[in-house]
Write an enzyme that holds these catalytic residues in place. Structure first.
Site, short mmCIF file in Angstrom:
data_model
loop_
_atom_site.label_atom_id
_atom_site.label_comp_id
_atom_site.label_asym_id
_atom_site.label_seq_id
_atom_site.Cartn_x
_atom_site.Cartn_y
_atom_site.Cartn_z
N GLY A 190 0.81 -1.23 0.00
CA GLY A 190 0.00 0.00 0.00
C GLY A 190 0.84 1.27 0.00
O GLY A 190 0.30 2.36 0.19
N LYS A 208 5.75 19.36 -4.73
CA LYS A 208 6.16 19.79 -3.38
C LYS A 208 7.34 20.74 -3.47
O LYS A 208 7.40 21.76 -2.77
CB LYS A 208 6.50 18.57 -2.53
CG LYS A 208 5.29 17.67 -2.27
CD LYS A 208 5.71 16.34 -1.69
CE LYS A 208 4.53 15.41 -1.49
NZ LYS A 208 4.94 14.02 -1.23
#
Ligand SMILES: NC(=O)c1ccc[n+]([C@@H]2O[C@H](COP(=O)([O-])OP(=O)(O)OC[C@H]3O[C@@H](n4cnc5c(N)ncnc54)[C@H](OP(=O)(O)O)[C@@H]3O)[C@@H](O)[C@H]2O)c1
Length: 435
Positions: A190, A208
């Site tokens: 995940g 970012k």
């Protein structure tokens, strides 16, 4: 008399949204003590009203349309946790600011595309637009750059801003596995999306970085001006060669002031194994900030995940809860949006630094000498050149350069390729100075 609660509306009830609601309930007493008023979710919005999210939503008013929630007179703050650079996230944040609501968002894609425009609306209306969660999750890097480092002149900011990539590179090194094997493992756990392109090709890091660049250098956000290279071409051979030379490979986002402008680049980077940033493993993020007054500061910690991201969102909400009506809020990107300088891009070909070059060559007489000649022709001085045999016909040549320019390296590699001595695609990895 106790101050009125801060009424919040939350759009987006996925990983981050549900964690924020859970944490606000768990920490309500402590937050009320710290802020002098309660922070109370009153309304929510998501796509699917009937989805079981493992939290009780019965006490909140439901809005199918996040834009309607954003402008509702029943809320003081709009929290945007939908994601995406346009669409409902943009419309709702804009609507909230135009309706006089403070905004908290975790959305780097939105800010990297529309941050300055939204900051102008917030500042014109005396509102806060807080976004600590948008860069490096739980690490308070926005506040550090915007507030704590006021007066410092930043020369470089760089960091590990994507946990998926750092996890893959860490596993490749630890287990000697291929990129594909580690990506599959990250997906199973995940840590990587089913379509991992956005992370592994560096786009997430670039979003970012563009926000950090604006804060660090007081310029407009320019996400389209970032040199981008992902990690999918990194092989176990590169990682092993790097280790033998005393380096580790990290995907870094780097923004740096140079004589010709600001360099923004995202690419696999060799950092000395002894540097602090080389010790940042797995899904952890880190941001290094280099300033005149401070030298180098490194912040590291959890860069994603529900609770870490919720921590940053709640910190932003607490700032709003503590602020008082009539108080002039600080600018969104550290200086008034209208005073942000136009972004002046430094050309990547002018980048200066050391380079690692790995060549697979046909084992013929004179090959080594012809490589050395091409380096000399381009005025590239070598720190080391090592050759080892892979099989009877092929040899690997690994070069490490002293400080040179990107243009010189590109030219030399192009000429070596034209010489017809290569048996495989050349690999070039930039070396970054790191404390
Ligand atoms: N996950 C992290 O670790 C992390 C870390 C830092 C920053 N962020 C940022 O936080 C934001 C949210 O991320 P996440 O991981 O929580 O995403 P997510 O799990 O995919 O959740 C997104 C939520 O937005 C809702 N949504 C989508 N379209 C909508 C629409 N048109 N109207 C109303 N709601 C809509 C979805 O509704 P349904 O549930 O009904 O489909 C879902 O609840 C993103 O900007 C992300 O970049 C995430």
């Amino acid at each position: 008399m106790a101050a009125a609660p801060l009424r919040i509306g939350i759009a987006g009830l996925g990983t981050v949204g549900t964690s924020v609601i859970r944490m606000l309930a768990e920490k309500s007493t402590e937050l009320e003590r710290q802020c002098g008023r309660a922070i109370t979710p009153v309304a929510v919005s998501a796509r699917n009203r009937n989805r079981d999210r493992g939290i009780d939503l019965s006490g909140f008013e439901w809005f199918d349309d996040p834009v309607e929630l954003a402008a509702s007179p029943k809320i003081d703050v709009f929290v945007e946790l939908i994601g995406g650079d346009n669409g409902p996230a943009f419309s709702a944040v804009k609507a909230a600011l135009e309706a006089g609501k403070h905004v908290v968002t975790a959305n780097k894609a939105l800010l990297s595309r529309h941050g300055v425009e939204l900051a102008e609306i917030a500042e014109a209306n005396g509102l806060l637009l807080n976004y600590e969660a948008a860069v490096a999750g739980g690490i308070p890097v926005i506040k550090t750059l915007r507030e704590a480092l006021a007066g410092n002149t930043v020369s470089r900011v760089y960091g590990i801003l994507n946990g998926t990539c750092n996890y893959i590179l860490t596993r490749m090194e630890a287990e000697g596995l291929s990129f594909q094997e580690c990506l599959r493992e990250a997906q199973r756990l995940g840590y990587a999306e089913a379509d991992p392109t956005f992370d592994i090709e560096g786009h997430d890091t670039a979003h970012k970085l563009s926000i950090l660049t604006s804060l660090a250098f007081g310029c407009e956000i320019s996400a389209d001006d970032i040199y981008l290279e992902g990690i999918s071409n990194i092989t176990p051979a590169d990682i092993k060669a790097a280790a033998n030379l005393g380096y580790r490979i990290k995907l870094l986002g780097v923004a740096q002031r140079t004589e010709s402008g600001i360099e923004q680049r995202v690419h696999p980077t060799m950092v000395p194994t002894s540097s602090v940033i080389a010790q940042v493993h797995g899904v952890t993020n880190a941001v290094a900030i280099e300033t005149d007054m401070l030298g180098e500061l490194l912040l590291s910690g959890p860069g994603a995940g529900g609770n870490a991201t919720a921590s940053a969102v709640i910190g932003d909400l607490a700032d709003i809860a503590k602020s008082r009506p009539g108080f002039q809020h600080g600018p969104v990107f550290g200086r008034p949006a209208k005073e942000l300088a136009p972004y002046q891009r430094a050309r990547m070909r002018a980048h200066e630094g050391g380079y690692f070059i790995r060549l697979t060559v046909h084992d013929r007489l004179g090959v080594f000498a012809s490589i050395a000649k091409r380096m000399a022709d381009n005025e590239i001085s070598l720190e080391s050149i090592v050759q080892h045999g892979d099989d009877v016909d092929l040899k690997t040549v690994i070069l490490v350069t002293h400080e040179t320019t990107e243009l010189a390296v590109r030219n030399a590699v192009e000429q070596i390729t034209q010489d017809g001595i290569l048996a495989d695609k050349p690999q070039v990895i930039r070396i970054e100075r790191a404390a």
